[in-house]
Every structure is written in structure tokens, then in C-alpha cells.
Design a protein around this motif. Structure first.
Motif, mmCIF file in Angstrom:
data_model
loop_
_atom_site.group_PDB
_atom_site.id
_atom_site.type_symbol
_atom_site.label_atom_id
_atom_site.label_comp_id
_atom_site.label_asym_id
_atom_site.label_seq_id
_atom_site.Cartn_x
_atom_site.Cartn_y
_atom_site.Cartn_z
ATOM 1 N N PHE A 96 2.364 -7.630 0.106
ATOM 2 C CA PHE A 96 1.257 -7.236 0.961
ATOM 3 C C PHE A 96 -0.018 -8.024 0.645
ATOM 4 C CE2 PHE A 96 3.774 -3.247 0.463
ATOM 5 C CZ PHE A 96 4.215 -3.150 1.771
ATOM 6 N N ALA A 97 -0.206 -8.388 -0.625
ATOM 7 C CA ALA A 97 -1.441 -9.055 -1.056
ATOM 8 C C ALA A 97 -1.309 -10.560 -0.841
ATOM 9 C CB ALA A 97 -1.697 -8.748 -2.528
ATOM 10 N N PRO A 98 -2.362 -11.252 -0.556
ATOM 11 C CA PRO A 98 -3.746 -10.807 -0.456
ATOM 12 C C PRO A 98 -4.118 -10.256 0.921
ATOM 13 C CG PRO A 98 -3.682 -13.185 -0.228
ATOM 14 C CD PRO A 98 -2.261 -12.707 -0.473
ATOM 15 N N ALA A 99 -3.296 -10.518 1.935
ATOM 16 C CA ALA A 99 -3.587 -10.000 3.271
ATOM 17 C C ALA A 99 -2.280 -9.647 3.956
ATOM 18 C CB ALA A 99 -4.351 -11.029 4.086
ATOM 19 N N CYS A 100 -2.349 -8.625 4.813
ATOM 20 C CA CYS A 100 -1.127 -8.140 5.453
ATOM 21 C C CYS A 100 -1.470 -7.528 6.805
ATOM 22 C CB CYS A 100 -0.496 -7.089 4.545
ATOM 23 S SG CYS A 100 1.013 -6.402 5.193
ATOM 24 N N SER A 101 -0.592 -7.703 7.759
ATOM 25 C CA SER A 101 -0.756 -7.092 9.078
ATOM 26 C C SER A 101 -0.555 -5.583 8.965
ATOM 27 C CB SER A 101 0.272 -7.679 10.047
ATOM 28 O OG SER A 101 0.386 -6.871 11.192
ATOM 29 N N ILE A 102 -1.407 -4.822 9.636
ATOM 30 C CA ILE A 102 -1.250 -3.366 9.636
ATOM 31 C C ILE A 102 0.076 -2.975 10.288
ATOM 32 C CG2 ILE A 102 -2.461 -2.934 11.815
ATOM 33 C CD1 ILE A 102 -3.701 -0.461 10.401
ATOM 34 N N ASN A 103 0.562 -3.805 11.207
ATOM 35 C CA ASN A 103 1.837 -3.515 11.870
ATOM 36 C C ASN A 103 2.999 -3.544 10.878
ATOM 37 O OD1 ASN A 103 0.565 -3.327 14.382
ATOM 38 N ND2 ASN A 103 0.764 -5.517 14.718
ATOM 39 N N LEU A 104 2.960 -4.480 9.919
ATOM 40 C CA LEU A 104 4.017 -4.546 8.910
ATOM 41 C C LEU A 104 4.001 -3.298 8.038
ATOM 42 C CD1 LEU A 104 6.277 -5.960 7.339
ATOM 43 C CD2 LEU A 104 4.488 -7.043 5.959
ATOM 44 N N ILE A 105 2.817 -2.891 7.600
ATOM 45 C CA ILE A 105 2.720 -1.699 6.763
ATOM 46 C C ILE A 105 3.216 -0.469 7.518
ATOM 47 C CG2 ILE A 105 1.134 -0.155 5.552
ATOM 48 C CD1 ILE A 105 -0.536 -2.641 4.883
ATOM 49 N N GLU A 106 2.809 -0.318 8.781
ATOM 50 C CA GLU A 106 3.271 0.814 9.589
ATOM 51 C C GLU A 106 4.785 0.802 9.739
ATOM 52 O OE1 GLU A 106 1.171 0.525 13.272
ATOM 53 O OE2 GLU A 106 -0.484 1.753 12.534
#
Length: 82
Positions: free
Chosen positions: A37-47
Motif C-alpha cells: 500500500f505504501a507510499p501511495a495506494c488507490s482507495i479502490n484497491l483498499i476497498e
């Protein structure tokens, strides 16, 4: 269409937050996951990953996932909880 995955939001994620998410997510035969996830990640991937994780619990009979429904009184969800 639900609109799921249609947002273009990128979150800045620290390594500590990444470790916290991975600690509480299972992956295959491992006790923790190894998502990056770090340093940046799409909110769609986390969801998507959280949905998949929660669906494992739903399949095992713990809870339910109901998308697209409003909850007028969240306290009512606890009425049938033991």
C-alpha cells in the motif's frame, strides 16, 4: 451500476499503516497478507481488498455484507447481537 471503483482517489499510506492493514488481513495459507500500500495506494484497491477479506468472514457465517442500503439507526444492528 454501483459506482464501485469509479473514483480516482489516491491515498498516501505510511509503512506503519501498511503493516497494520496487512496484520489484520489473511492471504491464502499465511496468517497475514503482504499487500503493498505504501507510499501511495488507490482507495479502490483498499476497498476491494477489505471487501474480499470481509467476504471470507461472511462465508464462514460471521456477519453479512449488504451494499447499497442505508442504515437509519445503527443501534438497531445490535438488537440481534449476542
Amino acid at each position: 451500476q454501483s459506482g464501485y471503483g469509479s473514483r480516482r482517489v489516491v491515498l498516501a499510506i505510511s509503512h506503519a499503516t501498511q503493516d497494520l492493514l496487512n496484520t489484520h488481513m489473511m492471504s491464502g495459507m499465511d496468517l497475514t497478507s503482504q499487500h503493498h500500500f505504501a507510499p501511495a495506494c488507490s482507495i479502490n484497491l483498499i476497498e476491494e481488498l477489505l471487501r474480499e477479506e470481509f467476504s471470507k468472514y461472511v462465508s464462514a457465517g460471521f456477519g453479512s455484507l449488504q451494499l447499497g442500503q442505508g442504515i437509519d439507526s445503527p443501534e438497531d444492528l445490535l438488537l440481534d447481537h449476542d
